[in-house]
Enzyme design. Structure first.
Site, PDB file in Angstrom:
ATOM      1  N   SER A   1       0.873  -1.172   0.000  1.00  0.00           N
ATOM      2  CA  SER A   1       0.000   0.000   0.000  1.00  0.00           C
ATOM      3  C   SER A   1       0.907   1.218   0.000  1.00  0.00           C
ATOM      4  CB  SER A   1      -0.872   0.009   1.254  1.00  0.00           C
ATOM      5  OG  SER A   1      -1.472   1.279   1.431  1.00  0.00           O
TER       6      SER A   1
ATOM      7  N   TYR B   1      -1.611  -1.042  10.501  1.00  0.00           N
ATOM      8  CA  TYR B   1      -1.732  -1.182   9.032  1.00  0.00           C
ATOM      9  C   TYR B   1      -0.426  -0.744   8.366  1.00  0.00           C
ATOM     10  CZ  TYR B   1      -3.838  -0.924   4.352  1.00  0.00           C
ATOM     11  OH  TYR B   1      -4.125  -1.106   3.023  1.00  0.00           O
TER      12      TYR B   1
HETATM   13  N1  LIG Z   1      -8.777  -0.220  -0.694  1.00  0.00           N
HETATM   14  C1  LIG Z   1      -7.683   0.521  -0.594  1.00  0.00           C
HETATM   15  O1  LIG Z   1      -7.736   1.751  -0.564  1.00  0.00           O
HETATM   16  C2  LIG Z   1      -6.327  -0.145  -0.561  1.00  0.00           C
HETATM   17  C3  LIG Z   1      -5.195   0.628  -0.853  1.00  0.00           C
HETATM   18  C4  LIG Z   1      -3.944   0.018  -0.833  1.00  0.00           C
HETATM   19  C5  LIG Z   1      -3.830  -1.328  -0.535  1.00  0.00           C
HETATM   20  N2  LIG Z   1      -4.973  -2.052  -0.246  1.00  0.00           N
HETATM   21  C6  LIG Z   1      -4.795  -3.468   0.032  1.00  0.00           C
HETATM   22  O2  LIG Z   1      -5.368  -4.205  -1.024  1.00  0.00           O
HETATM   23  C7  LIG Z   1      -5.741  -5.503  -0.564  1.00  0.00           C
HETATM   24  C8  LIG Z   1      -7.160  -5.833  -1.034  1.00  0.00           C
HETATM   25  O3  LIG Z   1      -8.074  -4.961  -0.380  1.00  0.00           O
HETATM   26  P1  LIG Z   1      -9.372  -4.370  -1.112  1.00  0.00           P
HETATM   27  O4  LIG Z   1      -9.090  -2.961  -1.413  1.00  0.00           O
HETATM   28  O5  LIG Z   1      -9.788  -5.250  -2.220  1.00  0.00           O
HETATM   29  O6  LIG Z   1     -10.420  -4.397   0.108  1.00  0.00           O
HETATM   30  P2  LIG Z   1     -11.631  -5.406   0.406  1.00  0.00           P
HETATM   31  O7  LIG Z   1     -11.978  -5.185   1.844  1.00  0.00           O
HETATM   32  O8  LIG Z   1     -12.702  -5.223  -0.608  1.00  0.00           O
HETATM   33  O9  LIG Z   1     -11.001  -6.851   0.176  1.00  0.00           O
HETATM   34  C9  LIG Z   1     -10.199  -7.505   1.131  1.00  0.00           C
HETATM   35  C10 LIG Z   1     -10.615  -8.971   1.121  1.00  0.00           C
HETATM   36  O10 LIG Z   1      -9.810  -9.690   2.076  1.00  0.00           O
HETATM   37  C11 LIG Z   1     -10.670 -10.561   2.813  1.00  0.00           C
HETATM   38  N3  LIG Z   1     -10.049 -10.885   4.113  1.00  0.00           N
HETATM   39  C12 LIG Z   1      -9.925 -10.067   5.183  1.00  0.00           C
HETATM   40  N4  LIG Z   1      -9.356 -10.724   6.208  1.00  0.00           N
HETATM   41  C13 LIG Z   1      -9.116 -11.981   5.772  1.00  0.00           C
HETATM   42  C14 LIG Z   1      -8.550 -13.139   6.384  1.00  0.00           C
HETATM   43  N5  LIG Z   1      -8.125 -13.133   7.665  1.00  0.00           N
HETATM   44  N6  LIG Z   1      -8.445 -14.264   5.638  1.00  0.00           N
HETATM   45  C15 LIG Z   1      -8.880 -14.298   4.351  1.00  0.00           C
HETATM   46  N7  LIG Z   1      -9.448 -13.235   3.742  1.00  0.00           N
HETATM   47  C16 LIG Z   1      -9.562 -12.094   4.433  1.00  0.00           C
HETATM   48  C17 LIG Z   1     -11.956  -9.768   2.926  1.00  0.00           C
HETATM   49  O11 LIG Z   1     -13.066 -10.575   3.286  1.00  0.00           O
HETATM   50  C18 LIG Z   1     -12.062  -9.146   1.538  1.00  0.00           C
HETATM   51  O12 LIG Z   1     -12.714  -9.999   0.635  1.00  0.00           O
HETATM   52  C19 LIG Z   1      -5.561  -5.463   0.948  1.00  0.00           C
HETATM   53  O13 LIG Z   1      -4.317  -6.087   1.284  1.00  0.00           O
HETATM   54  C20 LIG Z   1      -5.499  -3.986   1.258  1.00  0.00           C
HETATM   55  O14 LIG Z   1      -4.795  -3.720   2.440  1.00  0.00           O
HETATM   56  C21 LIG Z   1      -6.203  -1.493  -0.279  1.00  0.00           C
END
Ligand SMILES: NC(=O)c1ccc[n+]([C@@H]2O[C@H](COP(=O)([O-])OP(=O)(O)OC[C@H]3O[C@@H](n4cnc5c(N)ncnc54)[C@H](O)[C@@H]3O)[C@@H](O)[C@H]2O)c1
Length: 285
Positions: free
Chosen positions: A150, A169
């Protein structure tokens, strides 16, 4: 029609929705079969709903609609046995494993308890480690491991100020950056690549929820998504409020493909210019 990933198999965590689903569909469109895992439950330190069984079923539907196969399992990335069981089921079905996308994540920002710090580190860092550990025995030369970091890993003074959960985080994602760098050295002699994508805000369930609307618009009593967007835009040098998950999937697709067959140890910042002047010099370039 031939695809860039014909005959390959990808293991993706957090695949029920958001970026994980988008990666599954993007890789499937290029011919990959998919092993998908998601928690399918909430966590008490996470201030927004996580994915549901219906969400994972929708991922299955979208992958199968492309004519690809998918093994989808409930599993918690904090538990390596869950991941091993999913990988073994997938490899039994498809016969191989070529691509790993360690994508599952949570955000416990705003929760100032030690548990919020520990939970997010457990999912976002230990979960990444477990994902690689479960996949490793099945990976052959030419395999590609992609970790999701991230921009929060590379910035100071943003999410790390969001209480113990926000600090956790940032802590987790900074260590994911370092883990990707060091694992690329560990796997190089096996001709297995390890790269990290670092997106800025992404339009997924993690950002598109009531908790975030309030976090970005504390001046409003009942802020909406539309009212949050200008606040996101002003924080981006390029004026982009958030990326669509599909835009991150293009970077994952590149690292997964043979076009990147000699590319390893990279930290790819999908940041809309956010990091330009302020990159933490302690993080490997
Ligand atoms: N959304 C943002 O702004 C952003 C920015 C940078 C990085 N990220 C990273 O991108 C990745 C994907 O996130 P996203 O944006 O798609 O959000 P999201 O919340 O839509 O998806 C995250 C997924 O991970 C699953 N999850 C959570 N805990 C879990 C566990 N213990 N075991 C298995 N699955 C689990 C959730 O149920 C969800 O389906 C994450 O690592 C997040 O930190 C997100």
């Amino acid at each position: 029609m031939s695809g860039r990933l014909d005959g390959k198999v990808a293991f993706i965590t957090g695949a029920a929705r958001g970026q994980g689903r988008s990666h599954a569909v993007r890789l499937a469109r290029e011919g990959a079969d998919i092993i998908a895992v998601d928690l399918l439950d909430g966590m008490d330190t996470v201030p927004y709903p996580l994915a549901t069984k219906d969400d994972l079923e929708e991922t299955v539907r979208q992958v199968e609609a492309l004519g690809r196969r998918i093994v989808a399992r409930q599993g918690d990335v904090r538990l390596v046995a869950d991941l091993e069981a999913a990988v073994e089921a997938g490899v039994a079905e498809f016969g191989r494993l070529d691509i790993v996308v360690a994508n599952a994540g949570i955000l416990t920002m705003g929760n100032d308890t030690p548990k919020a710090f520990l939970d997010v580190v457990n999912v976002n860092l230990v979960g990444v480690f477990n994902t690689v550990a479960a996949a490793e025995p099945h990976l052959q030369p030419g395999a590609s491991i992609i970790l999701t970091g991230s921009t929060a890993a590379l910035l100071v003074g943003t999410v790390d100020r969001g209480g113990a959960g926000g600090l956790g985080y940032a802590h987790a994602k900074r260590h994911v950056a370092r883990l990707g760098h060091d694992l690329s050295r560990v796997f190089a002699s096996r001709r297995i690549r390890v790269n990290v994508v670092h997106p800025t805000n992404v339009h997924s369930g993690m950002m598109d929820n009531d908790f975030m609307y309030h976090a970005f618009r504390p001046d409003l009593e009942n802020p909406t998504k539309e009212e949050m967007i200008p606040s996101l835009e002003t924080k981006s040098p390029m004026g982009v409020p958030w990326l669509e998950p599909s835009e991150v999937s293009e970077a994952v697709m590149y690292f997964a493909s043979d076009e990147a067959k000699w590319v390893t140890g990279q930290q790819l910042k999908l940041d809309g210019g956010q990091l330009g002047p302020v990159t933490d010099p302690g993080v490997p370039a």
